[in-house]
Design a protein around this motif. Structure first.
Motif, PDB file in Angstrom:
ATOM      1  N   ARG A 206      -0.033   1.958  -3.220  1.00  0.00           N
ATOM      2  CA  ARG A 206       0.393   0.628  -2.792  1.00  0.00           C
ATOM      3  C   ARG A 206      -0.677  -0.182  -2.072  1.00  0.00           C
ATOM      4  O   ARG A 206      -0.621  -1.419  -2.058  1.00  0.00           O
ATOM      5  N   GLY A 207      -1.646   0.466  -1.466  1.00  0.00           N
ATOM      6  CA  GLY A 207      -2.713  -0.265  -0.786  1.00  0.00           C
ATOM      7  C   GLY A 207      -2.239  -1.094   0.386  1.00  0.00           C
ATOM      8  O   GLY A 207      -2.768  -2.189   0.640  1.00  0.00           O
ATOM      9  N   THR A 208      -1.262  -0.592   1.128  1.00  0.00           N
ATOM     10  CA  THR A 208      -0.698  -1.379   2.227  1.00  0.00           C
ATOM     11  C   THR A 208      -1.002  -0.801   3.606  1.00  0.00           C
ATOM     12  O   THR A 208      -0.581  -1.375   4.612  1.00  0.00           O
ATOM     13  N   THR A 209      -1.704   0.312   3.684  1.00  0.00           N
ATOM     14  CA  THR A 209      -1.968   0.904   4.995  1.00  0.00           C
ATOM     15  C   THR A 209      -3.006   0.076   5.754  1.00  0.00           C
ATOM     16  O   THR A 209      -3.779  -0.691   5.167  1.00  0.00           O
ATOM     17  N   PHE A 210      -3.024   0.275   7.059  1.00  0.00           N
ATOM     18  CA  PHE A 210      -4.002  -0.427   7.902  1.00  0.00           C
ATOM     19  C   PHE A 210      -5.425  -0.077   7.480  1.00  0.00           C
ATOM     20  O   PHE A 210      -6.280  -0.949   7.313  1.00  0.00           O
ATOM     21  N   SER A 211      -5.696   1.219   7.273  1.00  0.00           N
ATOM     22  CA  SER A 211      -7.071   1.632   6.963  1.00  0.00           C
ATOM     23  C   SER A 211      -7.528   1.135   5.599  1.00  0.00           C
ATOM     24  O   SER A 211      -8.715   0.886   5.390  1.00  0.00           O
ATOM     25  N   SER A 212      -6.602   0.959   4.652  1.00  0.00           N
ATOM     26  CA  SER A 212      -7.015   0.495   3.328  1.00  0.00           C
ATOM     27  C   SER A 212      -7.575  -0.918   3.393  1.00  0.00           C
ATOM     28  O   SER A 212      -8.441  -1.290   2.590  1.00  0.00           O
ATOM     29  N   HIS A 213      -7.124  -1.707   4.378  1.00  0.00           N
ATOM     30  CA  HIS A 213      -7.663  -3.062   4.552  1.00  0.00           C
ATOM     31  C   HIS A 213      -8.790  -3.087   5.582  1.00  0.00           C
ATOM     32  O   HIS A 213      -9.744  -3.855   5.445  1.00  0.00           O
ATOM     33  N   GLN A 214      -8.691  -2.229   6.578  1.00  0.00           N
ATOM     34  CA  GLN A 214      -9.720  -2.193   7.616  1.00  0.00           C
ATOM     35  C   GLN A 214     -11.086  -1.835   7.044  1.00  0.00           C
ATOM     36  O   GLN A 214     -12.119  -2.312   7.519  1.00  0.00           O
ATOM     37  N   MET A 215     -11.113  -0.985   6.026  1.00  0.00           N
ATOM     38  CA  MET A 215     -12.373  -0.485   5.479  1.00  0.00           C
ATOM     39  C   MET A 215     -12.841  -1.254   4.243  1.00  0.00           C
ATOM     40  O   MET A 215     -13.695  -0.782   3.492  1.00  0.00           O
TER      41      MET A 215
END
Length: 334
Positions: A206-215
């Motif tokens: 899903r690509g919805t975690t915090f780390s998936s966007h943070q990095m």
């Protein structure tokens, strides 16, 4: 503070140097437009060692097996290796290679697996040549892995392995496949597994975690590449509400009855939050999981900085967990 505003965790100093030394080509993001060319280049960069290469001057016995695949599917190739001259039946590490479900092969991962685990722990290894996306889409790669696992358990005596001491393992996409295999074996009443070794596993489409966007834009595998890979595997089902847990184990709502898990991940990588959440979900379900978050580590760090202090710590910790798991199984059998 949103993930888009949050400063990422700093890279470990040794790992930062290793990352900076990589070429721009090695750090190129994977997109639908460049996927075919990226796969071609990656395949050229990961030549498959021969059986002679893998034998390491006779230290290992190496065999390839072509076994029945899933219903309607092709045969599955398994690459088997074990320390030479070691009396069995040996525990088995059933291993899935990484590569985002779109790259990698069963042969090139073996030298390291054999050196780090098979030799010191007296393990047999089977590495699975599963089909890759987008030519193969879910569930085909997973069913390849399950067919090989079921065959190995059924032919344990011929392989001189202990069917009661099978550990599934893998790195990145391979770690995701190993987690999915544990779920599938539980739900199908398949081979009973001793453990699951999940190294920076790829678990959530899903690509919805915090780390998936943070990095985003950092390290070697970010949300752009990850989304491309999941789309290649799932097609139009990517991100849908009904994606099954066998495709993306983070979707599982029941993590009870699973074998003990070892999960590790870097603090400075996209998969951090989904992997931590998976360990937590196992604990909440009353299961056993050992979690390590390596500070300042990017995705796949140990393969790019093999002599770094953090890599040595990670390598030793994984080996200790495997040894402890195998020792405990011996004690429970006696």
């Amino acid at each position: 503070m949103s993930a888009h505003q949050a400063a990422p965790p700093p890279f470990d100093p040794e790992l930062r140097l290793a990352l900076a030394a990589l070429s721009a080509e090695a750090r190129e993001l994977v997109t639908p437009a460049n996927l075919a060319a990226w796969q071609e280049r990656d395949a050229a960069a990961r030549p498959a060692p021969t059986a002679d290469d893998l034998s390491a001057d006779g230290r290992f016995e190496v065999r390839e097996f072509r076994v029945p695949g899933p219903p309607g599917g092709p045969e599955v190739t398994l690459v088997g290796a074990r320390p030479s001259g070691l009396a069995g039946p040996l525990p088995l590490l059933y291993y899935m290679h990484g590569g985002g479900m779109i790259a990698g092969n069963a042969w090139s991962v073996l030298p390291r697996v054999l050196r780090e685990w098979a030799l010191p722990l007296g393990l047999a290894v089977l590495s699975v040549a599963y089909r890759l996306a987008p030519r193969a889409r879910y569930p085909e790669p997973l069913e390849d892995c399950y067919a090989g696992l079921a065959w190995a358990a059924a032919h344990a005596a011929d392989l001189d392995i202990d069917a009661d001491r099978i550990v599934v393992g893998g790195k990145s996409a391979g770690g995701g496949l190993a987690a999915a295999l544990a779920l599938l074996a539980r739900d199908r009443g398949g081979p009973r597994l001793l453990g699951q070794l999940l190294l920076c596993p790829m678990l959530d489409d899903r690509g919805t975690t915090f780390s998936s966007h943070q990095m985003t834009g950092l390290g070697l595998w970010d949300l752009t590449s990850n989304t491309t890979a999941w789309q290649a595997l799932l097609g139009d089902r990517h991100g849908a509400d009904d994606v099954p847990p066998y495709a993306a184990p983070s979707r599982a709502t029941d993590l009870s009855g699973l074998p003990p898990a070892y999960i590790d991940v870097g603090s400075a990588e996209i998969f951090r939050d989904e992997d931590v959440a998976y360990a937590d979900a196992i604990w909440r379900a009353g299961g056993r999981a050992e979690l390590h978050v390596w500070p300042g580590a990017f995705h796949g760090f140990d393969g790019f900085a093999p002599q770094a202090a953090l890599t040595r710590d990670a390598r030793d910790t994984r080996t200790r967990w495997l040894r402890r798991l195998l020792d405990q199984s011996r004690t429970s059998d006696s």
